[in-house]
Scaffold this active site. Structure first.
Site, PDB file in Angstrom:
ATOM      1  N   ARG A 242       0.852  -1.182   0.000  1.00 52.94           N
ATOM      2  CA  ARG A 242       0.000   0.000   0.000  1.00 52.94           C
ATOM      3  C   ARG A 242       0.890   1.234   0.000  1.00 52.94           C
ATOM      4  O   ARG A 242       1.891   1.295   0.717  1.00 52.94           O
ATOM      5  CB  ARG A 242      -0.932   0.022   1.218  1.00 52.94           C
ATOM      6  CG  ARG A 242      -2.152  -0.880   1.087  1.00 52.94           C
ATOM      7  CD  ARG A 242      -3.111  -0.378   0.015  1.00 52.94           C
ATOM      8  NE  ARG A 242      -4.345  -1.141  -0.064  1.00 52.94           N
ATOM      9  CZ  ARG A 242      -4.558  -2.137  -0.913  1.00 52.94           C
ATOM     10  NH1 ARG A 242      -3.594  -2.510  -1.746  1.00 52.94           N
ATOM     11  NH2 ARG A 242      -5.725  -2.750  -0.942  1.00 52.94           N
ATOM     12  N   GLU A 271      -3.671   6.542  -3.852  1.00 52.75           N
ATOM     13  CA  GLU A 271      -4.658   5.482  -4.043  1.00 52.75           C
ATOM     14  C   GLU A 271      -5.406   5.108  -2.761  1.00 52.75           C
ATOM     15  O   GLU A 271      -6.394   4.370  -2.833  1.00 52.75           O
ATOM     16  CB  GLU A 271      -3.964   4.221  -4.561  1.00 52.75           C
ATOM     17  CG  GLU A 271      -3.313   4.380  -5.915  1.00 52.75           C
ATOM     18  CD  GLU A 271      -2.654   3.090  -6.356  1.00 52.75           C
ATOM     19  OE1 GLU A 271      -3.204   2.438  -7.270  1.00 52.75           O
ATOM     20  OE2 GLU A 271      -1.610   2.727  -5.788  1.00 52.75           O
ATOM     21  N   HIS A 298       0.181  -0.019 -10.361  1.00 52.22           N
ATOM     22  CA  HIS A 298      -0.617  -0.994  -9.608  1.00 52.22           C
ATOM     23  C   HIS A 298      -0.876  -2.252 -10.451  1.00 52.22           C
ATOM     24  O   HIS A 298      -2.025  -2.644 -10.699  1.00 52.22           O
ATOM     25  CB  HIS A 298      -1.931  -0.384  -9.136  1.00 52.22           C
ATOM     26  CG  HIS A 298      -2.394  -0.970  -7.833  1.00 52.22           C
ATOM     27  ND1 HIS A 298      -2.586  -0.219  -6.704  1.00 52.22           N
ATOM     28  CD2 HIS A 298      -2.685  -2.249  -7.473  1.00 52.22           C
ATOM     29  CE1 HIS A 298      -2.986  -1.001  -5.708  1.00 52.22           C
ATOM     30  NE2 HIS A 298      -3.055  -2.237  -6.156  1.00 52.22           N
ATOM     31  N   GLY A 300       0.109  -5.279  -9.571  1.00 53.17           N
ATOM     32  CA  GLY A 300       0.249  -6.482  -8.761  1.00 53.17           C
ATOM     33  C   GLY A 300      -0.691  -7.604  -9.151  1.00 53.17           C
ATOM     34  O   GLY A 300      -0.313  -8.778  -9.123  1.00 53.17           O
TER      35      GLY A 300
END
Length: 345
Positions: A242, A271, A298, A300
């Site tokens: 995060r 985010e 992002h 992932g």
């Protein structure tokens, strides 16, 4: 107690694959977002008034105010693992199930963490930029970086993703340290080839630090100026968890000062929508340090088959509740409505 109202209408706040949509459309009426950009909070609130279930994504923020505008809502099924943008207690008080998809993200997230680490320490992005200038004429003694082989690598967070990262590092002959609120068993440490260390001790010894922690009040800005001062000088930092685990402004300052050797991230502070005073953009100073940073948007979970599997499992959470069963990914037990009516799995 009255029987729970049936699930008739499902709100889907983000674009999904056709098979996910078709699965839900075979059972329910759908209200779908068919554009890449997420709906605004106002758009979601207006549509939730007629929805019984919600298929949600990480761009959504679920809180008491939004739930108050959704009198018929029975479940929020998140197509995600991390749920820091969702208020679990508010869902429970409102009688709304909250379900997540805990497992499909583990392997792709761990892969990306190792990939970002390699790309950062080997200066892959800088090399790519050099080639694209059109001025490369052969080998030169430039862009010397580091290596994972033989390095000391620290993993902050040894949940599923942290353990998957450790497994993928096993071929690099690295010394793996980790920190976690709940240390692994000796057997598990031996299996993964890792050793526990308190956070400050871990970062002071590590050549590369990887973050695999959830975002909580305790981990918000875990990596700030004071913590960066405990890092080994020139160490690398990788964040696939995060954005708000780090203070991006402080990271930029540490990079400029040479205290930090490089920073790679797949996630950013902007985010983390549940944090009201979060930055609205990535720190420009951080973006300007192109030779010391490596960023991905992002990615992932950006594996086609994985995203499809995540969406389908989120959809199954809705279907299971509609069939009178406990959703497989449920992380709460609602305080009212159908809480007493659903049979356990």
């Amino acid at each position: 107690m009255h029987a729970p109202s049936p699930i008739r209408t499902v709100l889907i706040t983000g674009m999904v694959h056709d098979d996910t949509r078709n699965l839900l459309a075979s059972r329910f009426d759908l209200i779908c977002n068919d554009r890449p950009e997420p709906w605004t909070r106002q758009e979601i609130s207006a549509r939730l008034r007629s929805a019984d279930a919600m298929l949600a994504f990480m761009t959504d923020t679920i809180d008491a105010e939004l739930l108050d505008a959704a009198p018929n809502l029975r479940i929020v099924a998140g197509a995600l693992k991390g749920f820091d943008n969702f208020d679990v207690e508010a869902c429970t008080r409102s009688g709304v199930w909250l379900a997540i998809v805990p497992n499909h993200l583990t392997a792709p997230s761990a892969e990306l963490a190792v990939g970002l680490a390699i790309g950062l320490v080997r200066k892959v992005a800088a090399g790519d930029r050099l080639i694209r200038t059109g001025h490369f004429s052969g080998w030169r003694p430039i862009l010397y970086g580091g290596t994972l082989t033989g390095a000391t690598i620290g993993i902050a967070g040894m949940g599923l993703v942290g353990r998957a990262i450790a497994q993928r590092l096993s071929g690099f002959d690295a010394t793996i340290l980790y920190t976690d609120a709940t240390p692994l068993t000796v057997t598990e440490e031996r299996r993964l080839g890792c050793t526990f260390a308190p956070l400050d001790a871990m970062v002071s010894r590590s050549d590369i630090v990887m973050l695999a922690l959830p975002l909580t009040p305790a981990t918000h800005h875990l990596i700030d100026t004071s913590r960066l001062a405990t890092f080994k000088r020139g160490a690398y930092l990788v964040n696939i968890a995060r954005g708000s685990l780090v203070c991006e402004r402080d990271v930029a300052e540490a990079l400029k000062a040479g205290a930090l050797g490089g920073y790679a991230a797949d996630v950013f502070e902007l985010e983390d929508w549940a944090i009201p005073d979060r930055p609205r953009e990535i720190d420009p100073a951080l973006l300007s340090l192109t030779d010391l940073t490596l960023f991905t948007p992002h990615l992932g979970s950006a594996v086609a088959d994985v995203r499809r599997a995540i969406e389908l499992e989120a959809a199954l959470n809705i279907i299971e509740l509609a069939d009178g069963r406990t959703p497989r990914g449920a992380i709460n037990r609602p305080a009212r409505r159908e809480a007493a009516m659903v049979e356990p799995c």
